[in-house]
Design an enzyme around this catalytic site. Structure first.
Site, PDB file in Angstrom:
ATOM      1  N   TRP A   1       0.858  -1.079   0.013  1.00  0.00           N
ATOM      2  CA  TRP A   1       0.057   0.109   0.050  1.00  0.00           C
ATOM      3  C   TRP A   1       0.997   1.141  -0.080  1.00  0.00           C
ATOM      4  O   TRP A   1       0.550   2.264  -0.745  1.00  0.00           O
ATOM      5  CB  TRP A   1      -0.971   0.015   1.146  1.00  0.00           C
ATOM      6  CG  TRP A   1      -2.093  -0.957   1.120  1.00  0.00           C
ATOM      7  CD1 TRP A   1      -2.173  -2.117   1.762  1.00  0.00           C
ATOM      8  CD2 TRP A   1      -2.915  -1.194  -0.180  1.00  0.00           C
ATOM      9  NE1 TRP A   1      -3.496  -2.987   1.143  1.00  0.00           N
ATOM     10  CE2 TRP A   1      -3.631  -2.317   0.089  1.00  0.00           C
ATOM     11  CE3 TRP A   1      -3.155  -0.320  -1.180  1.00  0.00           C
ATOM     12  CZ2 TRP A   1      -4.621  -2.575  -0.750  1.00  0.00           C
ATOM     13  CZ3 TRP A   1      -4.393  -0.749  -1.935  1.00  0.00           C
ATOM     14  CH2 TRP A   1      -4.834  -1.682  -1.811  1.00  0.00           C
TER      15      TRP A   1
ATOM     16  N   ASP B   1      -1.961   6.276   6.760  1.00  0.00           N
ATOM     17  CA  ASP B   1      -3.056   5.360   6.044  1.00  0.00           C
ATOM     18  C   ASP B   1      -3.249   4.483   7.295  1.00  0.00           C
ATOM     19  O   ASP B   1      -2.485   3.738   7.744  1.00  0.00           O
ATOM     20  CB  ASP B   1      -2.559   4.537   5.049  1.00  0.00           C
ATOM     21  CG  ASP B   1      -3.564   3.572   4.429  1.00  0.00           C
ATOM     22  OD1 ASP B   1      -4.594   3.454   4.942  1.00  0.00           O
ATOM     23  OD2 ASP B   1      -3.142   3.196   3.146  1.00  0.00           O
TER      24      ASP B   1
ATOM     25  N   LYS C   1     -12.705  -1.930   5.883  1.00  0.00           N
ATOM     26  CA  LYS C   1     -11.840  -3.194   6.682  1.00  0.00           C
ATOM     27  C   LYS C   1     -12.303  -3.359   8.005  1.00  0.00           C
ATOM     28  O   LYS C   1     -12.640  -4.407   8.357  1.00  0.00           O
ATOM     29  CB  LYS C   1     -10.332  -2.571   6.780  1.00  0.00           C
ATOM     30  CG  LYS C   1      -9.810  -2.144   5.318  1.00  0.00           C
ATOM     31  CD  LYS C   1      -9.372  -3.339   4.525  1.00  0.00           C
ATOM     32  CE  LYS C   1      -9.244  -2.891   2.936  1.00  0.00           C
ATOM     33  NZ  LYS C   1      -8.166  -2.248   2.596  1.00  0.00           N
TER      34      LYS C   1
HETATM   35  C1  LIG Z   1      -7.310  -1.657   1.530  1.00  0.00           C
HETATM   36  C2  LIG Z   1      -6.169  -0.523   1.838  1.00  0.00           C
HETATM   37  C3  LIG Z   1      -6.263   0.385   0.678  1.00  0.00           C
HETATM   38  C4  LIG Z   1      -7.082   0.537  -0.474  1.00  0.00           C
HETATM   39  O1  LIG Z   1      -8.391   1.161  -0.172  1.00  0.00           O
HETATM   40  P1  LIG Z   1      -9.401   1.259  -1.121  1.00  0.00           P
HETATM   41  O2  LIG Z   1     -10.690   1.717  -0.351  1.00  0.00           O
HETATM   42  O3  LIG Z   1      -9.538   0.042  -2.149  1.00  0.00           O
HETATM   43  O4  LIG Z   1      -9.043   2.330  -2.048  1.00  0.00           O
HETATM   44  C5  LIG Z   1      -5.282   1.492   1.065  1.00  0.00           C
HETATM   45  N1  LIG Z   1      -4.389   1.281   2.163  1.00  0.00           N
HETATM   46  C6  LIG Z   1      -4.559  -0.028   2.961  1.00  0.00           C
HETATM   47  C7  LIG Z   1      -3.767   0.239   4.214  1.00  0.00           C
HETATM   48  C8  LIG Z   1      -5.608  -0.976   2.856  1.00  0.00           C
HETATM   49  O5  LIG Z   1      -5.686  -1.951   3.634  1.00  0.00           O
END
Ligand SMILES: *Cc1c(COP(=O)(O)O)cnc(C)c1O
Length: 360
Positions: A102, A172, A196
């Site tokens: 990511w 993030d 998530k």
């Molecule tokens: C799933 C995830 C993303 C991407 O998320 P989207 O909502 O599909 O854009 C980005 N960073 C992390 C850490 C993730 O787990």
């Protein structure tokens, strides 16, 4: 209780009580005669749902008053670009700590808007740890430092808060959102997709300190401009209303679990159960440095990859689903977010032990 335990990394399992409440309110929310999906986002019913969700999130995370909470769309992926457009300053330099797939995407997106300095990386070690902060080569005049508190694919999590002085720290937190207390005041910005650990896909949450607003790069589209969204209370255009509603139900559920320190205890218990099962066996293994093992996403491999398909098939027969590892790394991955009951992890461990006995 539902009999299936879903270990998907996202969209992921949600608390059963929340799904039941959403089902009960589906056709007629609180006697108003229609569903949340059918409400005007400018009407007082939806606004009350939206405001309550924000208030509950602020309470759960103890978000200081000088931070804005934005309910947006586009996923964490869109934020990879949006955060660079909003936070890059004149010299357009940003520091990134590279700990997984990511981060790689976040770095590629930011490069469209400025110069990215990889201040530390674990790429050459297969993303198996967080580089020690004293080795980070940070620039004094960077616009921000970006980290990913939990790399969902590699299962690598920070359990410390880096100190970046006057340079805003950005993270993030898609997969660790609300899994434990985080000191928001140590960050300039936090962001993540809801699917998530919070609610349905479609909602993206940004928490940003207000002094960082109002400097978006020229040409930033208005829906990506944090200040424009903050000024409009996340109602610049139609917000993902149903996803905000379900997230709000999850926030209330979390408060009933004792808030973030309550859920953290359960998350520690679940992670300890699974990692000790892996460590005590010579059949399963997890490659991540012990101090960085994610509490939410537990990747593991079998001693013989030829048995992967059979392991997954047997797991499904036991109603333990979505255990296949990310396509880029293979093996298995068990995501054990807030809504995964301890019992689900116990069932997984029992299955793993039985499988090892018959195949190990
Ligand atoms: C799933 C995830 C993303 C991407 O998320 P989207 O909502 O599909 O854009 C980005 N960073 C992390 C850490 C993730 O787990």
């Amino acid at each position: 209780m539902r009999e299936t335990f879903n270990f998907s990394a996202g969209p992921a399992t949600l608390p059963e009580a929340v799904l039941q409440q959403a089902a009960a309110e589906m056709l007629d929310w609180h006697g108003c005669g229609h569903s949340v999906m059918e409400m005007s986002h400018r009407g007082k019913q939806y606004i009350s749902i939206h405001e309550q969700a924000e208030a509950d999130l602020r309470e759960l995370m103890s978000i200081p008053e000088n931070y804005k909470v934005l309910f947006l769309q586009g996923g964490a992926t869109l934020q990879f670009s949006a955060l660079a457009m909003n936070l890059m300053r004149e010299n357009r330099q940003a520091d990134y700590i590279h700990t997984g797939q990511w981060c790689k995407k976040a770095i590629a997106a930011a490069k469209q808007f400025g110069t990215v300095n990889i201040a530390a990386s674990s790429e050459e070690d297969g993303y198996n740890h967080v580089p020690a902060p004293e080795t980070w080569l940070l620039q004094k005049d960077a616009s921000y430092v970006h980290i990913c508190l939990d790399e969902t694919i590699g299962g690598v999590e920070y359990f410390f808060t880096p100190h970046t002085g006057d340079v805003p720290l950005v993270s993030d937190i898609s997969s660790t959102f609300l899994s434990r207390p985080i000191d928001v005041s140590q960050y300039g910005m936090l962001y993540g997709g809801a699917q998530k650990n919070i609610g349905p896909a479609g909602l993206t949450i940004v928490i940003v300190r207000d002094d960082l607003l109002g400097h978006a790069l020229p040409g930033t589209p208005q829906p990506l401009d944090y200040k424009a969204n903050a000024d409009a209370d996340s109602m610049l255009n139609t917000p993902p209303t149903f996803a905000v509603y379900v997230a709000g139900l999850v926030f209330q559920w979390l408060k009933q679990q004792g808030g973030l320190s309550g859920i953290e205890k359960l998350n520690q218990e679940k992670a300890a159960l699974l990692y000790s099962a892996i460590d005590e066996s010579s059949f399963y293994s997890n490659p991540v440095a012990v101090q960085n093992r994610s509490r939410m996403n537990v990747p593991f491999t079998l001693a013989d990859a030829a048995l992967d398909a059979e392991f997954l098939k047997g797991a499904e027969a036991q109603r333990l689903i979505q255990l296949k590892g990310h396509r880029s790394v293979g093996g298995m991955r068990a995501s054990i977010y807030n809504a995964m009951p301890v019992q689900g992890v116990q069932r997984l461990v029992e299955y793993m032990q039985a499988f090892e006995k018959s195949h190990g």
